[in-house]
Scaffold this motif. Structure first.
Motif, PDB file in Angstrom:
ATOM      1  N   VAL A  25       0.841  -1.198   0.000  1.00 25.90           N
ATOM      2  CA  VAL A  25       0.000   0.000   0.000  1.00 25.90           C
ATOM      3  C   VAL A  25       0.877   1.249   0.000  1.00 25.90           C
ATOM      4  CG1 VAL A  25      -1.710   1.324   1.293  1.00 25.90           C
ATOM      5  CG2 VAL A  25      -1.938  -1.170   1.110  1.00 25.90           C
ATOM      6  N   ARG A  26       1.878   1.273   0.877  1.00 27.52           N
ATOM      7  CA  ARG A  26       2.760   2.440   0.965  1.00 27.52           C
ATOM      8  C   ARG A  26       3.534   2.671  -0.331  1.00 27.52           C
ATOM      9  NH1 ARG A  26       3.254   0.845   6.573  1.00 27.52           N
ATOM     10  NH2 ARG A  26       4.821  -0.711   6.021  1.00 27.52           N
ATOM     11  N   ASP A  27       3.891   1.552  -1.032  1.00 30.65           N
ATOM     12  CA  ASP A  27       4.665   1.677  -2.266  1.00 30.65           C
ATOM     13  C   ASP A  27       3.803   1.947  -3.493  1.00 30.65           C
ATOM     14  OD1 ASP A  27       6.877   1.169  -0.729  1.00 30.65           O
ATOM     15  OD2 ASP A  27       7.063  -0.937  -1.316  1.00 30.65           O
ATOM     16  N   GLY A  28       2.496   1.981  -3.294  1.00 34.56           N
ATOM     17  CA  GLY A  28       1.601   2.266  -4.409  1.00 34.56           C
ATOM     18  C   GLY A  28       1.249   1.066  -5.266  1.00 34.56           C
ATOM     19  N   ARG A  29       1.650  -0.126  -4.852  1.00 31.50           N
ATOM     20  CA  ARG A  29       1.296  -1.317  -5.623  1.00 31.50           C
ATOM     21  C   ARG A  29      -0.145  -1.738  -5.360  1.00 31.50           C
ATOM     22  NH1 ARG A  29       5.869  -5.877  -5.783  1.00 31.50           N
ATOM     23  NH2 ARG A  29       4.420  -6.568  -7.422  1.00 31.50           N
ATOM     24  N   ILE A  30      -0.688  -1.276  -4.236  1.00 34.05           N
ATOM     25  CA  ILE A  30      -2.097  -1.489  -3.915  1.00 34.05           C
ATOM     26  C   ILE A  30      -2.713  -0.126  -3.631  1.00 34.05           C
ATOM     27  CG2 ILE A  30      -3.748  -2.521  -2.313  1.00 34.05           C
ATOM     28  CD1 ILE A  30      -1.770  -4.730  -1.764  1.00 34.05           C
TER      29      ILE A  30
END
Length: 210
Positions: free
Chosen positions: A190-195
């Motif tokens: 989530v933090r890395d933007g993958r979710i």
């Protein structure tokens, strides 16, 4: 109904395999964890199973107290299969089996079928402990939902949730596979933007802010 086969061993693991060891049985359980399903729906989501084998396995599961068959009232008016309480107890068994098998998910083979809701079991494990509620999950392959904190009944389902979800997750199958294999942590993704997480419920905010 096929005759009962047994390992004839006084061992709980052997007894469990007497009921579950036939090909397709545990995958039928996986499908029925999503709630009542019609025979035609089961056949569509179990590519490779013959109609004779599927019918035989369902009868065996009824005999062994893992599943029941009932008729929906109008306007549905169709026969559906669903897990009994005993059958639903197999959820952690399938989760453990999936976790053990996750390292075997190498590159997807050209012959491999895929359904979006097959990612529900590993994702459910990743969401445990983050709160209760309904999470809608959207992949390129389709969408499904998971129900966190449900004491009984279906724990996930195919397609849109029957009620307003508490949070919506958008990700791809590659991220889901990485979660299943343990190569990626949910909150890191989530933090890395993958979710991508949408929603304003406490559960959605926990997923975004944890």
């Amino acid at each position: 109904m096929s005759p009962r086969r047994s390992y004839d061993q006084y061992c709980s693991a052997a007894r469990a395999l007497d009921a579950l060891g036939d090909r397709w049985t545990l995958l039928i359980v996986r499908e029925l964890l999503a709630g009542p399903r019609r025979y035609t729906d089961l056949h569509a989501d179990l590519p490779g199973v013959s109609t004779d084998v599927l019918a035989s396995r369902l009868k065996d599961m009824e005999r062994d107290g893992l599943a029941t068959r009932r008729r929906l009232p109008p306007p549905g008016a169709a026969n559906v299969y669903e897990l009994t309480a005993r059958g639903r107890e197999l959820l952690p068994v399938l989760q453990a089996l999936g976790e053990w098998g996750a390292p075997l998910l190498a590159e997807r083979r050209p012959t491999d079928a895929v359904r979006a809701h097959w990612f529900a079991l590993p994702l459910l494990r990743s969401l445990e402990g983050l709160g209760d509620g309904v999470v809608q999950v959207r992949l390129d392959e389709g969408e499904f939902y998971v129900r966190l904190g449900a004491p009984d009944g279906p724990v996930y389902g195919e397609g849109p949730a029957p009620e307003e979800p508490d949070a919506c997750l958008s990700l791809d199958a590659e991220a889901c596979t990485a979660l299943a294999k343990g190569d990626l942590a949910l909150l890191d993704a989530v933090r890395d933007g993958r979710i991508t997480v949408t929603g304003e419920s406490p559960l959605a905010k926990t997923l975004r802010d944890a």
